[in-house]
Design an enzyme around this catalytic site. Sequence first.
Site, short mmCIF file in Angstrom:
data_model
loop_
_atom_site.label_atom_id
_atom_site.label_comp_id
_atom_site.label_asym_id
_atom_site.label_seq_id
_atom_site.Cartn_x
_atom_site.Cartn_y
_atom_site.Cartn_z
N LYS A 55 -20.68 3.42 -10.61
CA LYS A 55 -21.49 2.83 -11.68
C LYS A 55 -22.48 1.85 -11.06
O LYS A 55 -22.08 0.94 -10.32
CB LYS A 55 -20.57 2.11 -12.67
N VAL A 56 -23.77 2.03 -11.34
CA VAL A 56 -24.81 1.15 -10.82
C VAL A 56 -25.79 0.80 -11.93
O VAL A 56 -25.72 1.34 -13.03
CB VAL A 56 -25.59 1.82 -9.65
N SER A 57 -26.71 -0.08 -11.64
CA SER A 57 -27.79 -0.40 -12.57
C SER A 57 -28.86 0.68 -12.50
O SER A 57 -29.19 1.18 -11.42
CB SER A 57 -28.42 -1.74 -12.20
N THR A 107 -30.58 -4.08 -13.92
CA THR A 107 -31.56 -3.74 -14.95
C THR A 107 -31.98 -4.99 -15.70
O THR A 107 -33.14 -5.13 -16.10
CB THR A 107 -30.98 -2.70 -15.92
N ALA A 108 -31.04 -5.92 -15.90
CA ALA A 108 -31.36 -7.16 -16.60
C ALA A 108 -32.50 -7.90 -15.90
O ALA A 108 -33.47 -8.35 -16.55
CB ALA A 108 -30.13 -8.04 -16.69
N HIS A 148 -23.64 -8.20 -21.11
CA HIS A 148 -22.28 -7.91 -21.58
C HIS A 148 -21.84 -8.83 -22.71
O HIS A 148 -22.58 -9.10 -23.65
CB HIS A 148 -21.30 -7.92 -20.41
#
Length: 272
Positions: A55-57, A107-108, A148
């Site tokens: 799992k990655v951005s 991504t944020a 989150h």
Amino acid sequence: MTALEVAFSPCPNDTFVFHAWTHGLVPGAPETKVTFADVDVTNTAALRAEFDVVKVSYAALPWLLEKYELLPCGGALGRGCGPLVLTADGRTNLDGARVAVPGERTTAYLLMRLWAQGQVPASVEMVPFADIMPGVRDGRFDAGLVIHEARFTYPTFGLTALADLGQWWEESTGHPIPLGAILARKELDTAELTRVIRSSVDYAFAHPESSADFIAAHADEMDPDVQRQHIALYVNEFSRNLGDEGYAAITDLLDRAHAAGLVPPIGPLRAG
């Protein structure tokens, strides 16, 4: 067969999605060896191809697609679930601000840079996610970029939202916001892994009680109601299948970021 090295975060959305696969509840699925890690850690580890499935951005994809294939399921993409820019002093922009962010290739942070073009922070510091809201509350930072469950808990720190980057993105583009992607090494049977992960998602939706203990064990003592809100926010129809709408959102985000000089160009995201 050697167990696959699989890495995802301990957040409720990931443990909800991957519970069935990693607990032998998906028929015919390969065995797994699981590593729990924050997405900023997996973004860096994936550069070295340390994991088979990770799992990655989405913001990290331009650096990773040489070795990995983007899978069309299992990730986090949706509406009303974007990162927030928080402050404690009522400021209206980031000019001159000391800003805490959760990772260089999240991504944020990419969204914040797109949104804040023309604003000039005094400094930007990479800070562990759990330290961002206390740091803004205590005056170590003027603003913090959070993700989150912070969407639900930031008022308890006395903070206010300067910007909802998901809302800004949706209003600017009409797209849902791409947050977390699932990648698999290209030499693996990615079609079979897509089946396995989609089956794991389907099992999670059909048997939500089955994963409750696994989720709680890794949720950092998060309140059960917040766990449920977290899952409802980040696990949705895009977690089963990105579809045309999902791929369009990802491509638009990364194309805009490339045009702004923030990421390298990307090629086609779909296999074949």
